[in-house]
Motif scaffolding. Structure first.
Motif, PDB file in Angstrom:
ATOM      1  N   VAL A 143       2.640   8.027   1.765  1.00  0.00           N
ATOM      2  CA  VAL A 143       1.820   7.238   0.835  1.00  0.00           C
ATOM      3  C   VAL A 143       2.418   5.850   0.662  1.00  0.00           C
ATOM      4  O   VAL A 143       1.712   4.830   0.701  1.00  0.00           O
ATOM      5  CB  VAL A 143       1.701   7.949  -0.528  1.00  0.00           C
ATOM      6  N   ILE A 144       3.741   5.797   0.470  1.00  0.00           N
ATOM      7  CA  ILE A 144       4.432   4.514   0.308  1.00  0.00           C
ATOM      8  C   ILE A 144       4.283   3.657   1.559  1.00  0.00           C
ATOM      9  O   ILE A 144       3.999   2.459   1.485  1.00  0.00           O
ATOM     10  CB  ILE A 144       5.929   4.745  -0.016  1.00  0.00           C
ATOM     11  N   LEU A 145       4.480   4.280   2.722  1.00  0.00           N
ATOM     12  CA  LEU A 145       4.373   3.544   3.986  1.00  0.00           C
ATOM     13  C   LEU A 145       2.970   2.962   4.167  1.00  0.00           C
ATOM     14  O   LEU A 145       2.814   1.821   4.607  1.00  0.00           O
ATOM     15  CB  LEU A 145       4.706   4.477   5.152  1.00  0.00           C
ATOM     16  N   ALA A 146       1.956   3.733   3.776  1.00  0.00           N
ATOM     17  CA  ALA A 146       0.569   3.285   3.953  1.00  0.00           C
ATOM     18  C   ALA A 146       0.156   2.251   2.918  1.00  0.00           C
ATOM     19  O   ALA A 146      -0.623   1.333   3.209  1.00  0.00           O
ATOM     20  CB  ALA A 146      -0.372   4.488   3.880  1.00  0.00           C
ATOM     21  N   SER A 147       0.694   2.370   1.713  1.00  0.00           N
ATOM     22  CA  SER A 147       0.252   1.507   0.619  1.00  0.00           C
ATOM     23  C   SER A 147       1.121   0.271   0.396  1.00  0.00           C
ATOM     24  O   SER A 147       0.608  -0.795   0.056  1.00  0.00           O
ATOM     25  CB  SER A 147       0.199   2.317  -0.684  1.00  0.00           C
ATOM     26  N   ALA A 148       2.433   0.414   0.587  1.00  0.00           N
ATOM     27  CA  ALA A 148       3.361  -0.662   0.223  1.00  0.00           C
ATOM     28  C   ALA A 148       3.755  -1.565   1.391  1.00  0.00           C
ATOM     29  O   ALA A 148       4.421  -2.578   1.188  1.00  0.00           O
ATOM     30  CB  ALA A 148       4.623  -0.070  -0.404  1.00  0.00           C
ATOM     31  N   PHE A 149       3.333  -1.206   2.614  1.00  0.00           N
ATOM     32  CA  PHE A 149       3.735  -1.992   3.773  1.00  0.00           C
ATOM     33  C   PHE A 149       2.526  -2.414   4.605  1.00  0.00           C
ATOM     34  O   PHE A 149       1.542  -1.698   4.707  1.00  0.00           O
ATOM     35  CB  PHE A 149       4.714  -1.197   4.648  1.00  0.00           C
ATOM     36  N   LYS A 150       2.662  -3.597   5.186  1.00  0.00           N
ATOM     37  CA  LYS A 150       1.633  -4.125   6.066  1.00  0.00           C
ATOM     38  C   LYS A 150       2.334  -4.854   7.208  1.00  0.00           C
ATOM     39  O   LYS A 150       3.114  -5.779   6.986  1.00  0.00           O
ATOM     40  CB  LYS A 150       0.711  -5.091   5.305  1.00  0.00           C
ATOM     41  N   ASN A 151       2.083  -4.405   8.414  1.00  0.00           N
ATOM     42  CA  ASN A 151       2.741  -4.965   9.599  1.00  0.00           C
ATOM     43  C   ASN A 151       4.266  -4.881   9.494  1.00  0.00           C
ATOM     44  O   ASN A 151       4.994  -5.798   9.900  1.00  0.00           O
ATOM     45  CB  ASN A 151       2.311  -6.423   9.812  1.00  0.00           C
TER      46      ASN A 151
END
Length: 256
Positions: free
Chosen positions: A21-29
Motif C-alpha cells: 500500500v505504501i509503495l503504491a500510494s507514497a511513491f511515484k517513479n
C-alpha cells in the motif's frame, strides 16, 4: 482463539500488505510523492505498529520455547539482561539519529534504517506485549477502544481546530516529558510498582501528555503536507514522531 503461529502468519502478511500500500500510494517513479500525505503518514505509522507487534510475537514465543526446553537454554534471556538492555537502548538511539539524519532522497537507506530501528526498539515494548497477551478479551477490548478513541480525538482536534495548537506547545510538552521521566526514576528508586496510586496517577498524566503530543505532531504533519516538494516527502520523519506518541500512550493506558 488464534494461536501464536497463526498470529505470526497474520502479522507477517499484514506487513507485506501495508508495504505494498505504501509503495503504491507514497511513491511515484521510485521517489516519494506529496500526494495523499496524511494518509501515507498514517500508513507508515500502521506499518511500524504491525512490525513491532510481529517482532514481539517472535521474541516472546522464542523466550517461552527456550524456557520450556529441557536444556534450559539461558541464551534466550541474554537479550533482555540489564546490561544488554542499556547497550540496545544506546544502539536504538544511534539508529534513530541516523534515521532522522538520512534525507528522504535516499529511500532505500532510510527504510533499511527504519526496519533495523523498529526491530531493536521492539525489545523495549516486550513488557507491554506480554501484558497484552495475558489480558482477558474484555479488558483488552476496553484498552484498545480507549486507545483508538483518544488517537481519533487528538488527531481530529489537530484537523478541526489547528489554530488551538500553537508552536510553543512543543516546549511545554518537552518540559512535561522531562518531568515525567524524572518522576518515573524517583518512583522506581522509591520502590513504587505499577499498581501503586503514585504510579497510576503518573500513568494518567503521561496519557494526557502523549495525547497532546499526538495532536501537535498531527498538526506538524498537516503543515508539512502543505509545503511538501515532490520527491522530498519525508513520511518516515513525521510517522516516527506519531509512532512514538502512540506507543507511549498505549503503554501508559495499559498501566492504568
Amino acid at each position: 482463539m488464534i494461536n501464536n503461529i497463526d498470529k505470526k502468519i497474520l502479522f507477517s502478511g499484514l506487513i507485506v500488505a501495508i508495504a505494498f500500500v505504501i509503495l503504491a500510494s507514497a511513491f511515484k517513479n521510485g521517489k516519494p510523492t506529496c500526494n495523499r500525505f496524511i494518509f501515507n503518514t498514517y500508513a507508515y505509522v500502521t506499518f511500524m505498529i504491525v512490525w513491532i507487534a510481529a517482532a514481539n510475537l517472535y521474541l516472546l514465543d522464542y523466550i517461552k520455547t527456550q524456557q520450556k526446553s529441557p536444556n534450559k537454554n539461558q541464551s534466550a534471556l541474554v537479550v533482555i539482561s540489564p546490561l544488554n538492555l542499556i547497550l540496545l537502548f544506546i544502539f536504538s538511539l544511534f539508529l534513530l539519529l541516523q534515521l532522522v539524519k538520512t534525507p528522504s532522497t535516499e529511500p532505500i537507506r532510510k527504510h533499511i534504517l527504519l526496519v533495523l530501528w523498529l526491530t531493536v526498539f521492539s525489545v523495549f515494548t516486550a513488557d507491554t506485549a506480554h501484558s497484552i497477551q495475558n489480558k482477558n478479551p474484555q479488558a483488552l477490548a476496553q484498552l484498545i477502544t480507549t486507545f483508538i478513541s483518544i488517537v481519533v480525538a487528538a488527531s481530529s482536534a489537530a484537523v478541526l481546530f489547528p489554530h488551538v495548537i500553537k508552536t510553543w506547545w512543543i516546549f511545554a510538552l518537552m518540559i512535561a516529558l522531562v518531568g515525567l521521566i524524572i518522576a518515573r526514576i524517583i518512583f522506581a528508586v522509591a520502590g513504587y510498582d505499577k499498581t501503586t496510586p503514585q504510579q497510576q496517577t503518573l500513568s494518567l498524566v503521561a496519557s494526557v501528555i502523549f495525547s497532546l503530543f499526538i495532536a501537535y505532531d498531527t498538526k506538524t504533519a498537516i503543515i508539512a503536507s502543505k509545503i511538501c516538494k515532490e520527491g522530498n516527502a519525508d513520511y518516515i520523519r513525521y510517522s516516527t514522531d506519531l509512532f512514538l506518541d502512540f506507543v507511549n500512550l498505549f503503554s501508559n493506558l495499559d498501566d492504568l
